[in-house]
Design a protein around this motif. Structure first.
Motif, PDB file in Angstrom:
ATOM      1  N   ARG A 187       6.934   5.720   3.724  1.00  0.00           N
ATOM      2  CA  ARG A 187       8.233   4.614   3.818  1.00  0.00           C
ATOM      3  C   ARG A 187       8.851   5.018   5.118  1.00  0.00           C
ATOM      4  O   ARG A 187       9.118   6.238   5.730  1.00  0.00           O
ATOM      5  CB  ARG A 187       9.131   4.835   2.930  1.00  0.00           C
ATOM      6  CG  ARG A 187      10.291   4.106   2.813  1.00  0.00           C
ATOM      7  CD  ARG A 187      11.297   4.043   1.773  1.00  0.00           C
ATOM      8  NE  ARG A 187      12.264   2.934   1.894  1.00  0.00           N
ATOM      9  CZ  ARG A 187      12.883   2.636   0.685  1.00  0.00           C
ATOM     10  NH1 ARG A 187      12.724   2.572  -0.249  1.00  0.00           N
ATOM     11  NH2 ARG A 187      13.831   1.331   1.213  1.00  0.00           N
ATOM     12  N   THR A 194      11.525   4.988  -3.752  1.00  0.00           N
ATOM     13  CA  THR A 194      10.691   4.025  -3.750  1.00  0.00           C
ATOM     14  C   THR A 194      10.859   2.612  -4.109  1.00  0.00           C
ATOM     15  O   THR A 194      10.053   1.717  -3.648  1.00  0.00           O
ATOM     16  CB  THR A 194       9.566   4.330  -5.244  1.00  0.00           C
ATOM     17  OG1 THR A 194      10.378   4.009  -6.234  1.00  0.00           O
ATOM     18  CG2 THR A 194       9.128   5.840  -5.381  1.00  0.00           C
ATOM     19  N   SER A 202       1.504   4.882  -8.428  1.00  0.00           N
ATOM     20  CA  SER A 202       1.811   5.916  -7.544  1.00  0.00           C
ATOM     21  C   SER A 202       1.750   7.411  -8.382  1.00  0.00           C
ATOM     22  O   SER A 202       2.094   8.349  -7.745  1.00  0.00           O
ATOM     23  CB  SER A 202       3.033   5.722  -6.948  1.00  0.00           C
ATOM     24  OG  SER A 202       4.110   5.658  -7.991  1.00  0.00           O
ATOM     25  N   TYR A 207       3.416  11.164  -0.804  1.00  0.00           N
ATOM     26  CA  TYR A 207       4.431  10.314   0.211  1.00  0.00           C
ATOM     27  C   TYR A 207       4.638  11.122   1.257  1.00  0.00           C
ATOM     28  O   TYR A 207       4.706  12.101   1.630  1.00  0.00           O
ATOM     29  CB  TYR A 207       5.779  10.337  -0.572  1.00  0.00           C
ATOM     30  CG  TYR A 207       5.749   9.277  -2.072  1.00  0.00           C
ATOM     31  CD1 TYR A 207       6.127   8.129  -1.590  1.00  0.00           C
ATOM     32  CD2 TYR A 207       5.502   9.828  -3.205  1.00  0.00           C
ATOM     33  CE1 TYR A 207       6.174   7.284  -2.804  1.00  0.00           C
ATOM     34  CE2 TYR A 207       5.758   8.846  -4.142  1.00  0.00           C
ATOM     35  CZ  TYR A 207       5.657   7.618  -3.809  1.00  0.00           C
ATOM     36  OH  TYR A 207       5.843   6.753  -5.070  1.00  0.00           O
TER      37      TYR A 207
END
Ligand code: IPE
Ligand code: IPE
Ligand code: MG
Length: 242
Positions: A187, A194, A202, A207
């Protein structure tokens, strides 16, 4: 189980929450849509770089089920950008061996966009170098709820026994049914949530959060993130022997 059996070090499926277009533009005193245009250009660069980084599946979050809350001007501007991207890129993507698919609920989208989506999916169906999955009007909860509804309908119609309605049966009814789960979710823009992206898929993803705003993200940063990922140990609930 030997270590090599339970660790995977290839980021074969990378998913990206492309965030920060609005801030990129407003910090320069420009309309948010300018940021979205820059963001769309960045998608081109990242898609081009992905196969060289070992990526087979690239999934990008373009518009969430919550993004309808934005101004009409911004929503329509984003929809116009999607249409333009598909029109301009379809042939180039096919030539580059990129298969394009969409996840999310299509009903609420303009019929013209729905047609363009179906068109590019058909045109690139046989491409095998990279699968680019674009999440439009996508929400993880909405996707799971739609899959649960299909499951209930199949049970009610006698196509599935209630005792067969487990994880595999639900996963087979998600928009991502025939795709592998993401190995790595990135991200941009510094937010560490999220925002309803790939909730089911996921479960064991790694991440990475970067402060870089999406229009400033580069193939070089993606390469660096993938390099870090390749050195992480993934245990999938098991124990890695020394
Ligand atoms: C991400 O950028 C693109 C979409 C959500 C469509 P944003 O538009 O969310 O940018 P910020 O978060 O406001 O900076
Ligand atoms: C997530 O970003 C959705 C996309 C990138 C398309 P948002 O900007 O909509 O998420 P929030 O509002 O910060 O949670
Ligand atoms: Mg945002």
């Amino acid at each position: 189980m030997a270590a090599k059996d339970i660790t995977t070090r290839t980021a074969s499926h990378v998913a990206i929450i492309m965030d920060g277009n609005g801030r990129w533009a407003t910090s320069r005193g420009w309309p948010r849509l300018v940021g979205h245009r820059r963001g769309a250009n960045k998608v081109r660069a990242i898609v081009r770089a992905a196969p060289g980084l070992g990526i087979k599946h690239l999934t990008i979050f373009a518009f969430s089920t919550e993004n309808w809350k934005r101004s009409t001007e911004e929503v329509l501007g984003l929809m116009a950008l999607f249409a333009r991207y598909i029109r301009n890129e379809a042939e180039k993507l096919r030539e580059a061996g990129v298969r394009v698919r969409f996840i999310g609920s299509r009903d609420r989208l303009d019929p013209v966009i729905q047609e363009l989506m179906a068109g590019i999916e058909a045109k690139t169906r046989d491409c095998e170098r990279l699968t680019l999955t674009v999440a439009i009007n996508y929400g993880g909860r909405d996707e799971i709820a739609r899959a649960a509804k299909k499951l209930a309908e199949d049970v009610a119609a006698g196509r599935l026994k209630p005792e067969e309605a487990g994880e595999d049966a639900l996963a087979a009814r998600l928009d991502t049914a025939d795709m592998p789960d993401p190995d790595l979710i990135i991200r941009t823009s510094g937010e560490t949530r999220t925002s309803n992206f790939l909730l089911w898929q996921s479960a064991y993803a790694e991440y990475e959060f970067t402060p870089t705003l999406w229009p400033d993200f580069t193939p070089e940063e993606l390469a660096a993130i993938i390099d870090r990922f390749s050195r992480r140990e993934r245990r999938f609930g098991g124990v890695v022997s020394a």
